[in-house]
Write an enzyme that holds these catalytic residues in place. Sequence first.
Site, PDB file in Angstrom:
ATOM      1  N   SER A  90       0.994  -1.127   0.129  1.00 56.22           N
ATOM      2  CA  SER A  90       0.174   0.060   0.039  1.00 56.22           C
ATOM      3  C   SER A  90       0.890   1.208  -0.024  1.00 56.22           C
ATOM      4  O   SER A  90       1.860   1.373   0.675  1.00 56.22           O
ATOM      5  CB  SER A  90      -0.843   0.046   1.173  1.00 56.22           C
ATOM      6  OG  SER A  90      -1.807   1.172   1.449  1.00 56.22           O
ATOM      7  N   HIS A 104      -2.461   7.183  -4.644  1.00 54.25           N
ATOM      8  CA  HIS A 104      -2.488   6.302  -3.537  1.00 54.25           C
ATOM      9  C   HIS A 104      -2.714   4.874  -4.522  1.00 54.25           C
ATOM     10  O   HIS A 104      -3.570   4.983  -5.652  1.00 54.25           O
ATOM     11  CB  HIS A 104      -4.030   6.181  -2.709  1.00 54.25           C
ATOM     12  CG  HIS A 104      -4.372   4.903  -2.267  1.00 54.25           C
ATOM     13  ND1 HIS A 104      -5.645   4.066  -2.706  1.00 54.25           N
ATOM     14  CD2 HIS A 104      -3.940   4.163  -1.198  1.00 54.25           C
ATOM     15  CE1 HIS A 104      -5.705   3.253  -2.117  1.00 54.25           C
ATOM     16  NE2 HIS A 104      -4.770   3.038  -1.106  1.00 54.25           N
ATOM     17  N   ASN A 106      -2.586   0.355  -4.084  1.00 48.85           N
ATOM     18  CA  ASN A 106      -2.649  -0.955  -2.947  1.00 48.85           C
ATOM     19  C   ASN A 106      -2.904  -2.012  -4.077  1.00 48.85           C
ATOM     20  O   ASN A 106      -3.805  -2.238  -4.897  1.00 48.85           O
ATOM     21  CB  ASN A 106      -3.784  -0.651  -2.146  1.00 48.85           C
ATOM     22  CG  ASN A 106      -4.200  -1.780  -1.195  1.00 48.85           C
ATOM     23  OD1 ASN A 106      -5.069  -2.181  -1.299  1.00 48.85           O
ATOM     24  ND2 ASN A 106      -3.221  -2.026  -0.235  1.00 48.85           N
ATOM     25  N   VAL A 107      -2.374  -3.054  -3.640  1.00 49.51           N
ATOM     26  CA  VAL A 107      -2.669  -4.647  -3.932  1.00 49.51           C
ATOM     27  C   VAL A 107      -2.649  -5.481  -2.808  1.00 49.51           C
ATOM     28  O   VAL A 107      -1.514  -5.288  -2.032  1.00 49.51           O
ATOM     29  CB  VAL A 107      -1.882  -4.859  -5.323  1.00 49.51           C
ATOM     30  CG1 VAL A 107      -2.377  -4.218  -6.509  1.00 49.51           C
ATOM     31  CG2 VAL A 107      -0.392  -4.660  -5.048  1.00 49.51           C
ATOM     32  N   ARG A 108      -3.498  -6.442  -2.816  1.00 50.75           N
ATOM     33  CA  ARG A 108      -3.671  -7.287  -1.688  1.00 50.75           C
ATOM     34  C   ARG A 108      -4.222  -8.351  -1.812  1.00 50.75           C
ATOM     35  O   ARG A 108      -4.940  -8.794  -2.651  1.00 50.75           O
ATOM     36  CB  ARG A 108      -4.326  -6.496  -0.546  1.00 50.75           C
ATOM     37  CG  ARG A 108      -5.701  -6.240  -0.757  1.00 50.75           C
ATOM     38  CD  ARG A 108      -6.356  -5.163   0.375  1.00 50.75           C
ATOM     39  NE  ARG A 108      -7.764  -4.693  -0.288  1.00 50.75           N
ATOM     40  CZ  ARG A 108      -7.947  -3.916  -1.215  1.00 50.75           C
ATOM     41  NH1 ARG A 108      -7.237  -3.199  -1.662  1.00 50.75           N
ATOM     42  NH2 ARG A 108      -9.171  -3.565  -1.271  1.00 50.75           N
ATOM     43  N   HIS A 143      -5.946   7.548 -16.198  1.00 49.96           N
ATOM     44  CA  HIS A 143      -7.116   6.393 -16.494  1.00 49.96           C
ATOM     45  C   HIS A 143      -6.542   5.733 -17.373  1.00 49.96           C
ATOM     46  O   HIS A 143      -7.033   4.280 -17.573  1.00 49.96           O
ATOM     47  CB  HIS A 143      -8.212   7.315 -16.699  1.00 49.96           C
ATOM     48  CG  HIS A 143      -9.159   7.616 -15.558  1.00 49.96           C
ATOM     49  ND1 HIS A 143     -10.001   6.836 -15.067  1.00 49.96           N
ATOM     50  CD2 HIS A 143      -8.974   8.698 -14.502  1.00 49.96           C
ATOM     51  CE1 HIS A 143     -10.564   7.395 -13.743  1.00 49.96           C
ATOM     52  NE2 HIS A 143      -9.906   8.401 -13.534  1.00 49.96           N
ATOM     53  N   HIS A 173     -20.038  12.046   4.026  1.00 53.95           N
ATOM     54  CA  HIS A 173     -20.767  13.536   4.905  1.00 53.95           C
ATOM     55  C   HIS A 173     -20.300  14.790   4.095  1.00 53.95           C
ATOM     56  O   HIS A 173     -20.936  15.774   4.512  1.00 53.95           O
ATOM     57  CB  HIS A 173     -19.863  13.241   6.260  1.00 53.95           C
ATOM     58  CG  HIS A 173     -18.337  13.393   5.884  1.00 53.95           C
ATOM     59  ND1 HIS A 173     -17.594  12.453   5.631  1.00 53.95           N
ATOM     60  CD2 HIS A 173     -17.501  14.402   6.250  1.00 53.95           C
ATOM     61  CE1 HIS A 173     -16.227  12.919   5.703  1.00 53.95           C
ATOM     62  NE2 HIS A 173     -16.309  14.114   6.164  1.00 53.95           N
ATOM     63  N   GLY A 256      -4.799  -5.178  15.006  1.00 56.46           N
ATOM     64  CA  GLY A 256      -3.564  -4.959  15.706  1.00 56.46           C
ATOM     65  C   GLY A 256      -2.411  -4.645  14.822  1.00 56.46           C
ATOM     66  O   GLY A 256      -1.264  -4.998  15.012  1.00 56.46           O
ATOM     67  N   ARG A 258       0.556  -2.237  12.596  1.00 55.21           N
ATOM     68  CA  ARG A 258       1.430  -1.347  13.100  1.00 55.21           C
ATOM     69  C   ARG A 258       0.633   0.177  12.817  1.00 55.21           C
ATOM     70  O   ARG A 258       0.553   0.310  11.783  1.00 55.21           O
ATOM     71  CB  ARG A 258       2.854  -1.567  12.437  1.00 55.21           C
ATOM     72  CG  ARG A 258       3.748  -0.670  13.017  1.00 55.21           C
ATOM     73  CD  ARG A 258       4.997  -0.840  12.437  1.00 55.21           C
ATOM     74  NE  ARG A 258       6.151  -0.276  12.956  1.00 55.21           N
ATOM     75  CZ  ARG A 258       6.818   0.778  12.340  1.00 55.21           C
ATOM     76  NH1 ARG A 258       6.351   1.205  11.214  1.00 55.21           N
ATOM     77  NH2 ARG A 258       7.797   1.303  12.849  1.00 55.21           N
TER      78      ARG A 258
END
Length: 301
Positions: A90, A104, A106-108, A143, A173, A256, A258
Amino acid sequence: MNFAQVKDYLVDLQNRIVTGLEQVDGQSFRRDTWDRPEGGGGTSCVIEEGNVLERGGVNFSHVFGKGLPASATAARPELAGRAFEAAGVSLVLHPRNPYAPTVHMNVRFFAATKEGAEPVWWFGGGMDLTPYYGFEEDAVHFHQACKDALQPSGEEYYPRFKKWCDEYFYLKHRKEPRGIGGVFFDDLNQPDFATCFNLTRSVGDHFLAAYVPILQKRRDLPYGERERDFQAYRRGRYVEFNLVWDRGTLFGLQSGGRTESILMSLPPVVKWRYDWSPAAGSPEAKLYTDFLTGRDWLPLG
């Protein structure tokens, strides 16, 4: 399913991206390896007060445990009582120049196992761009790179994941998008592991080509206090999204993870103002009227 193969790819991806960014910035990232007492650990690569990047982090984490936090099982009750293993890269980059956008990516990969049952697994990821002063050519370039990343997997993925990104990175919001989007996907496990892994890998591999040309083009544009002020104001939206809506942040804090690594996505200088809006027709107003609209950028190209 091959967790070791995914983990090896992610470690290599982090190294390639950090090396590429160090070449652009001219300063080195601090590499910080950490352990998670409950199982796993990772490496956080962070730059602060760089030549181009005011703050940036590229984080690899690999965590595992006997049970999942509430944020993961709320939407998927079938995961309750399963052991889990998750790995990802990330990154968030905040350039100093207000004409250079925040990015930003991210790959997971996530797997939940239970003795005597088939593993439940999926991939997720994406990348999105958050300009302060928008440029149409940058939006089109970004894009197009996102589309190029998904094209080998099939024509249908880009429009689907583009729409998903617009819907996900939305501040309910505030009733406004966080930026100009990109692509976002989660829970990807069809048709099979190899196809999903290839798609996810292509997103990670296209990141530098998507972002670095934009950064190089904008890094040295002249700016003054007015632009920095607006950048700090808009960065407040980034903080609001990450702390209120982002599922990854919530999962990390609840499982939990970091804290230093999870919150390295936050910008270094931010401002909030009461009930402020830009003057009509100003360059700042153009961000709202021309860019934060969820529009389709590619016909412009």
